[in-house]
Design an enzyme around this catalytic site. Structure first.
Site, PDB file in Angstrom:
ATOM      1  N   HIS A  47       5.670   6.993  -8.316  1.00 26.77           N
ATOM      2  CA  HIS A  47       4.699   7.980  -7.831  1.00 26.77           C
ATOM      3  C   HIS A  47       3.700   8.343  -8.932  1.00 26.77           C
ATOM      4  O   HIS A  47       2.490   8.425  -8.692  1.00 26.77           O
ATOM      5  CB  HIS A  47       5.401   9.276  -7.404  1.00 26.77           C
TER       6      HIS A  47
ATOM      7  N   LYS B 230      14.266  19.030   8.411  1.00 23.26           N
ATOM      8  CA  LYS B 230      15.000  18.122   7.524  1.00 23.26           C
ATOM      9  C   LYS B 230      15.207  18.803   6.174  1.00 23.26           C
ATOM     10  O   LYS B 230      14.231  19.194   5.521  1.00 23.26           O
ATOM     11  CB  LYS B 230      14.187  16.826   7.349  1.00 23.26           C
TER      12      LYS B 230
ATOM     13  N   ARG C 136       4.941  -1.071  -2.105  1.00 20.04           N
ATOM     14  CA  ARG C 136       5.849  -1.787  -3.005  1.00 20.04           C
ATOM     15  C   ARG C 136       6.049  -3.192  -2.438  1.00 20.04           C
ATOM     16  O   ARG C 136       5.161  -4.015  -2.494  1.00 20.04           O
ATOM     17  CB  ARG C 136       7.163  -1.007  -3.150  1.00 20.04           C
TER      18      ARG C 136
ATOM     19  N   SER D  39      12.780   7.209  -4.205  1.00 21.53           N
ATOM     20  CA  SER D  39      13.496   8.471  -4.436  1.00 21.53           C
ATOM     21  C   SER D  39      14.921   8.374  -3.916  1.00 21.53           C
ATOM     22  O   SER D  39      15.866   8.845  -4.563  1.00 21.53           O
ATOM     23  CB  SER D  39      12.777   9.619  -3.727  1.00 21.53           C
TER      24      SER D  39
END
Ligand code: PNS
Length: 169
Positions: free
Chosen positions: A24, A48, A98, A136
């Site tokens: 990031h 969430k 990615r 993450s």
């Protein structure tokens, strides 16, 4: 020292950032060298519960972006991303790509956002090879299982992850 910025517009880099990784940080740094200003926008998900709370994620990111550029700010949003951009009068979404496995999801989001608001453009920055396997969620998993995450996240995040794991046990 960043090179001069090329585009006099605000770009919004949205995400969960739970927690922020070196991947990031690299995307934020590169976006800040292209756009006049960059807003890192953390999704405040209504139903969430994250690993870190949104204020915790914001604090970790703020510590990092301070070292990148005064033109980078951290914020959070809820609801539709395009509505958040409209409120900021911003038109550009930054996303990192990615592996090819990111492609389907990212294109789906970019097309949905464009069909919700025609004037929105998504700009993809390709992750550096060294960061192409970092996420993450994988960082959280490795740390929870006792692995060393210091190569993947900033120092302040390593400690925060370890503290969080200790509290959750
Ligand atoms: O880091 P992430 O979890 O891949 O980020 C996903 C994010 C926050 C960019 C995406 O879920 C999002 O924009 N959510 C806001 C709700 C929204 O606008 N949905 C419609 C477009 S997909």
């Amino acid at each position: 020292m960043l090179p001069f910025r090329l585009i006099m517009a605000e770009a919004v880099f949205p995400g969960s950032f739970d927690p922020v990784t070196h991947g990031h940080i690299d995307i934020i740094t590169r976006a800040a060298s292209i756009f006049d200003s960059v807003t890192v926008a953390i999704l405040n998900h209504p139903d969430k519960v994250g690993f870190f709370t949104v204020p915790e994620r914001m604090a970790m990111l703020e510590e990092q972006v301070r070292e990148i550029s005064p033109h980078v700010r951290v914020d959070c949003f809820s609801g539709l991303l395009v509505d958040y951009l409209a409120a900021r009068k911003a038109r550009v979404i930054i996303r990192g790509l990615r592996a090819i496995s990111d492609y389907d999801y990212e294109v789906q989001m970019a097309l949905m956002n464009k069909s919700l608001r025609e004037d929105i453009e998504t700009v993809f920055l390709v992750a550096r090879e060294a960061n192409s396997f970092i996420s993450s969620s994988i960082v959280r998993q490795v740390a929870t299982l006792g692995g060393d995450i210091s190569k993947f996240v900033p120092k302040n995040v390593v400690q925060a992850v370890l503290n969080k794991i200790a509290v959750k046990k």
